[in-house]
Motif scaffolding. Structure first.
Motif, mmCIF file in Angstrom:
data_model
loop_
_atom_site.group_PDB
_atom_site.id
_atom_site.type_symbol
_atom_site.label_atom_id
_atom_site.label_comp_id
_atom_site.label_asym_id
_atom_site.label_seq_id
_atom_site.Cartn_x
_atom_site.Cartn_y
_atom_site.Cartn_z
ATOM 1 N N LYS A 1 -7.971 30.965 33.792
ATOM 2 C CA LYS A 1 -8.744 31.618 32.967
ATOM 3 C C LYS A 1 -8.812 31.853 31.188
ATOM 4 C CE LYS A 1 -10.135 36.708 32.502
ATOM 5 N NZ LYS A 1 -9.763 38.404 32.628
ATOM 6 N N LYS A 2 -9.919 31.503 30.557
ATOM 7 C CA LYS A 2 -10.548 31.635 29.069
ATOM 8 C C LYS A 2 -9.910 32.471 28.392
ATOM 9 C CE LYS A 2 -13.530 30.769 26.731
ATOM 10 N NZ LYS A 2 -14.911 30.142 25.754
ATOM 11 N N VAL A 3 -8.596 32.752 27.583
ATOM 12 C CA VAL A 3 -8.114 33.552 27.129
ATOM 13 C C VAL A 3 -8.114 33.828 26.022
ATOM 14 C CG1 VAL A 3 -6.219 34.378 28.872
ATOM 15 C CG2 VAL A 3 -5.739 32.544 26.834
ATOM 16 N N ALA A 4 -8.794 32.496 24.885
ATOM 17 C CA ALA A 4 -9.055 32.282 23.768
ATOM 18 C C ALA A 4 -9.483 31.655 22.916
ATOM 19 C CB ALA A 4 -8.072 31.923 22.978
ATOM 20 N N ASN A 5 -11.264 31.804 22.186
ATOM 21 C CA ASN A 5 -12.217 31.004 22.250
ATOM 22 C C ASN A 5 -11.498 29.753 21.405
ATOM 23 O OD1 ASN A 5 -14.166 31.710 23.893
ATOM 24 N ND2 ASN A 5 -14.509 33.293 22.237
ATOM 25 N N ALA A 6 -12.498 28.015 21.344
ATOM 26 C CA ALA A 6 -11.774 27.430 20.401
ATOM 27 C C ALA A 6 -11.627 27.752 19.003
ATOM 28 C CB ALA A 6 -12.356 26.213 21.364
ATOM 29 N N ARG A 7 -11.379 27.227 17.910
ATOM 30 C CA ARG A 7 -11.537 28.063 16.481
ATOM 31 C C ARG A 7 -11.468 26.640 15.548
ATOM 32 N NH1 ARG A 7 -11.586 32.480 14.523
ATOM 33 N NH2 ARG A 7 -11.033 33.981 16.552
ATOM 34 N N VAL A 8 -12.591 26.652 14.832
ATOM 35 C CA VAL A 8 -12.160 25.560 13.342
ATOM 36 C C VAL A 8 -11.258 26.751 12.314
ATOM 37 C CG1 VAL A 8 -14.302 24.615 11.771
ATOM 38 C CG2 VAL A 8 -14.149 23.947 14.373
ATOM 39 N N VAL A 9 -10.226 25.752 12.800
ATOM 40 C CA VAL A 9 -9.787 27.059 10.809
ATOM 41 C C VAL A 9 -10.378 26.292 9.962
ATOM 42 C CG1 VAL A 9 -7.093 26.853 10.114
ATOM 43 C CG2 VAL A 9 -7.493 27.007 12.914
ATOM 44 N N ALA A 10 -10.247 25.148 9.712
ATOM 45 C CA ALA A 10 -11.318 24.327 8.077
ATOM 46 C C ALA A 10 -11.592 23.385 8.740
ATOM 47 C CB ALA A 10 -10.523 24.349 7.290
ATOM 48 N N ILE A 11 -12.458 23.268 7.941
ATOM 49 C CA ILE A 11 -13.657 21.759 7.768
ATOM 50 C C ILE A 11 -13.745 21.461 6.375
ATOM 51 C CG2 ILE A 11 -15.867 20.464 7.626
ATOM 52 C CD1 ILE A 11 -16.374 21.726 10.065
ATOM 53 N N ILE A 12 -13.246 20.177 6.236
ATOM 54 C CA ILE A 12 -12.943 19.855 4.573
ATOM 55 C C ILE A 12 -13.441 18.485 3.944
ATOM 56 C CG2 ILE A 12 -11.179 19.546 2.551
ATOM 57 C CD1 ILE A 12 -9.728 21.343 5.698
#
Length: 483
Positions: A186-197
């Protein structure tokens, strides 16, 4: 191109912390490496549009045209009439700190998919003002045709500002990504882009990805997946594909930072009209003590040394961080906020006994005397000085957010054997009539049709010189910096 909301601006100091801080994660075993580009063995069943080359040149003027030379180290896709497909790495990743260099010709379009699922857009966005989630560095939108007409695409994230470089120039993209987390399937946390540089400037941070973007190779999310490079849209070249699976899990939101009065950043912005700002500026190996930083609308700026008439740097993005001038006791220094290209701080004019004479690092006493600057009706400055007894006018004007054109003119006859130096670099190559690549496609210098610059090799590299022809009524030379 796969078919928005803007993120809140994070402060410069916090963004620096994102980029420079150690990258830590307890969720996975640390791994780092570089995708080898000696051959295509690092990829799964590559199609015919993919190849390994020693170098690639993306055309500045001709759409979707790229040329390559034999060798290794550069991954190239040139879509053709045969079957064109994306390419997938054998390596699979979860969290990843990914960095690579890329080059695209005019109007080309591509993308990089994290885990094969979440697309970060690659496209020619040079000089655009109004950015969308289809522009360079954007998080591409999700897609659902069960939604109302006109709303199939959703949750795409446009870059905060445009620091894209011109077609055919090498650029760098760094993506810090947290994979979705699962517990018992079961997914408990979404994917995340911390930063794009992009090109050294943070354009997105703290972006939550609720699901795969349009064109995902997989219907479902997972903890890991391969890196995927789009190969069926437009030509593009890649090199120096590096990664690290240690990713800082902290959530970043610069709008929530509470600053003490003593360390709140002081920034100078350009709002509708040009800005000329005097300060010290530190450049590699030197402090410019009589610097003028000029910011133009459309996020394009340059630094001018009033001590010797030199353009020592150009940049795109934000204008200035003047915090060192005001915080604590202050030291009078300001710093460019955008993606900077460093140029030479030596005088732009010199008298040479012959065309092979060395360019002087400094000018003799009284050869150069600054006379300040004047603003025209648009607010563009013309810098004025006396060089070898002749009055010189030095004006730099922008073409939207794309380029800067410099005109150096004299009010009377110039001394004999005067030259203007348009560029000094390790490598300078003419790529088309009047267009020169500087430092292996870091930026371009463009000359008007009929202008014949001198391209010469020196003990320090190569130089582009323009003879300042002598006339009774004065003369001028002109060139354009493109990046």
């Amino acid at each position: 191109m796969r078919k928005n909301y803007l993120l809140k601006t994070a402060t410069a100091g916090l963004l620096f912390a994102i980029v420079s801080s150690p990258i830590m994660s307890s969720a996975q075993t640390a791994a780092s490496g570089q995708v080898p580009l000696d051959n295509l063995s690092a990829f799964k069943s590559p199609s015919a549009n993919w190849s390994i080359a020693g170098s690639a040149v993306g055309d500045f003027n001709k759409a979707n045209t790229i040329n390559k030379k034999d060798g290794t180290g550069v991954l190239v896709t040139i879509p053709g009439k045969s079957k064109n497909e994306d390419i997938f790495t054998n390596m699979e990743h979860g969290d990843i700190d990914l960095s690579f260099d890329f080059m695209m010709p005019k109007e080309s379009n591509s993308g990089v998919y994290l885990q094969g699922r979440y697309e970060i857009q690659l496209t020619d966005s040079w000089g655009k003002d109004a950015l969308t989630n289809s522009d360079l560095g954007a998080v591409y939108s999700r897609w659902d045709e069960s939604r109302p007409n006109g709303q199939f695409g959703y949750e795409g994230i446009a870059p905060r500002l445009n620091v894209s470089r011109a077609p055919g120039l090498w650029q760098n993209l760094r993506i810090i990504f947290q994979a979705p987390k699962f517990d018992g399937g079961k997914k408990v946390a979404n994917a995340r882009v911390v930063a794009i540089i992009l090109n050294g400037v943070t354009i997105t941070e703290n972006a939550e990805l609720t699901g795969p973007t349009r064109g995902s190779a997989f219907a479902e999310e997972a903890a890991t997946g391969p890196l995927r490079l789009q190969g069926d849209h437009g030509p593009v070249a890649f090199k120096n594909i590096k990664y690290n699976t240690k990713v800082d899990p902290r959530i970043v939101d610069g709008s929530r930072r509470v600053w003490d009065d003593d360390d709140k950043p002081v920034t100078i912005d350009v709002k509708g009209e040009p800005v000329v700002f005097r300060s010290f500026v530190d450049i590699p190996g030197k402090r410019v003590t009589h610097a003028a930083s000029i910011g133009y609308p459309h996020n394009i700026s340059f630094g001018y040394d009033l001590d010797n008439g030199a353009i020592y740097q150009v940049w795109k993005g934000g204008f200035l961080d003047a915090s060192p001038m005001w915080l604590s006791r202050g030291d009078g220094n300001s710093k460019a906020l955008g993606s900077v290209i460093n140029l030479s701080d030596a005088s732009s004019l010199a008298v040479l006994d012959d065309v092979n004479a060395a360019w002087p690092d400094t000018l003799a006493s009284l050869v150069y005397r600054p006379k300040g600057y004047e603003l025209d009706a648009q607010g563009y400055p013309t810098f004025k000085y006396i060089f070898n007894g002749v009055h010189v006018n030095d004006k730099v004007t922008p073409t939207e957010g794309k380029s800067l054109t410099r005109v150096i003119s004299t009010d009377g006859p110039a001394p004999k054997n005067v030259y203007a130096r348009a560029a000094v670099a390790n490598d300078i190559t003419e790529v088309s009539d009047g267009l020169y690549s500087i430092n292996n496609f870091e930026y371009y210098v463009q000359f008007d049709k009929g202008t014949k610059p001198v391209l010469r090799t020196t003990a320090k590299g190569k130089e582009l010189l323009l003879p300042v022809k002598n006339t009774d009524k004065g003369t001028s030379v002109q060139y354009t910096l493109i990046w």
